[in-house]
Scaffold this active site. Structure first.
Site: not given
Ligand code: NAD
Ligand code: TYD
Length: 327
Positions: A115-117, A139, A143, A169
């Site tokens: 992640t960019d975070e 988090y 990561k 995403n």
């Molecule tokens: P999500 O929470 O929707 O899915 C995570 C999945 O991982 C779930 O199916 C969960 O059951 C599984 N999981 C959790 N712990 C586990 C473990 N110990 N062993 C096996 N499976 C396990 O998350 P997502 O949004 O699909 O994110 C997927 C990946 O992309 C993550 O690595 C996240 O850090 C990365 N990512 C997410 C975003 C975003 O905006 N959501 C952006 C950049 C990167």
């Molecule tokens: P989020 O979807 O949790 O992603 P991330 O923290 O990984 O960027 O949050 C996106 C942005 O929205 C973040 O600046 C926090 C804000 N946010 C709210 O203002 N209210 C909410 O209820 C949530 C879940 C997030």
């Protein structure tokens, strides 16, 4: 190619399996946490239920795999602020367990989804892959630790491993704890829309299919030992995102409620994807306006997906996090 895809019962991993499943033989390893749902996977996908920190489950799932793509994660910042333990276990111990098994079983390629975070917050300009890692939340700190273990396995053992770092995403099947699906479902139900702090934090929005194409490009053509940023084409302040959702749903702006800010809230994320574009030819295809419209439409039409979630664990989480019930 036989691919082991971990965490693919979640939002991004299941989109990735949908994208590459026809072309490759896929095995999924997923612990099925609150965010992991069997129904997210296309019918017929081979799913092994198990944790990436469990060496026996990992070895079973990795037998015969040519490559591993690791999506498995605890993905929500607010939950990591409440309790970081599962984040450390999955991101650090779990990533290490996968890397050890990949090396021992002679897997040809390993891709870490990150992640960019991990770069922290940036006031102006954009992070590149050489920006220092400076994570702020439990988090992102865990990561970043996972990313460093991947680099260590490249340097120490010569594992053919790369890292992709995506920006925020959005799209179908995202668990409604995240900003966009939370606001869409609350607006559809007439629930208040909780905006943290002043709502002027900026996120760099990436449509999930664009991220998955970027991931697959790096798996196929990325250099070992390298990280690649995958940033979305548009940046937007949170309150602007919420107002756009309100407009698409046809709700009223009076639903917006400014609530206490998230502790340690990163102000702005912004990624440069120049390396991925110039080296490997990837480009985002979906702009935020179009992607958001598609996403709102998907949630409107898929109550059978979110109905059970909104009446289950999520309802309890919501009450604890926001101090009020969902309507
Ligand atoms: P999500 O929470 O929707 O899915 C995570 C999945 O991982 C779930 O199916 C969960 O059951 C599984 N999981 C959790 N712990 C586990 C473990 N110990 N062993 C096996 N499976 C396990 O998350 P997502 O949004 O699909 O994110 C997927 C990946 O992309 C993550 O690595 C996240 O850090 C990365 N990512 C997410 C975003 C975003 O905006 N959501 C952006 C950049 C990167
Ligand atoms: P989020 O979807 O949790 O992603 P991330 O923290 O990984 O960027 O949050 C996106 C942005 O929205 C973040 O600046 C926090 C804000 N946010 C709210 O203002 N209210 C909410 O209820 C949530 C879940 C997030």
């Amino acid at each position: 190619m036989r691919l082991l895809v971990t965490g693919a019962a979640g939002f991004i991993g299941s989109t990735y399996v949908r994208l590459v499943g026809g072309e490759h033989d896929v095995v999924v390893l997923d612990k099925l946490t609150y965010a992991g749902r069997r129904e997210n996977l296309p019918e017929g996908t081979q799913l092994i239920e198990g944790a990436i920190e469990d060496p026996a489950a990992v070895r079973e799932a990795m037998q015969g795999a040519d490559a591993v793509v690791n999506f498995a994660a605890e993905s929500h910042v607010d939950r990591s602020i409440d309790d970081q333990e599962a984040f450390a276990r999955t991101h650090v111990v779990g990533t290490g367990t996968l890397l050890d098994a990949a090396r021992e079983l002679g897997v040809e390629r390993y891709l870490q989804v990150s992640t960019d975070e991990v770069y922290g917050s940036i006031e102006s300009g954009s992070f590149t892959e050489t920006s220092p890692l400076d994570p702020s939340s439990p988090y992102s700190a865990t990561k970043a630790a996972g990313d460093l273990l991947v680099s260590a396995h490249f340097h120490t053992y010569g594992l053919d491993a790369s890292i992709v770092r995506g920006s925020n995403n959005y799209g179908p099947r995202q668990y409604p704890e995240k900003l966009i699906p939370l606001m869409v479902l609350n607006a559809l139900h007439g629930d208040s829309l909780p905006v943290y702090g002043d709502g002027r934090q900026v996120r760099n929005w990436l449509y999930v299919e664009d991220f998955c194409r970027g991931i697959h490009t790096v798996l196929a053509k990325g250099r070992a030992g390298e990280a690649y940023n995958v940033g979305g084409p548009d940046e937007c302040e949170n309150v602007e995102v919420v107002k756009r959702v309100i407009e698409l749903v046809g709700a009223d702006e009076s639903l917006i409620e400014y609530v206490s800010d998230r502790p340690g809230h990163d102000r702005r994320y912004s990624l440069s994807s120049a390396k991925l574009k110039e080296e490997l030819g990837w480009e985002a295809q979906v702009h935020f306006a179009e992607g958001l419209e598609r996403t709102v439409e998907w949630y409107r039409e898929n109550e059978e997906w979110w109905g059970p979630i909104r009446s289950g664990e999520y309802r309890e989480y919501y009450e604890k996090q926001y101090g009020k019930s969902l309507g």
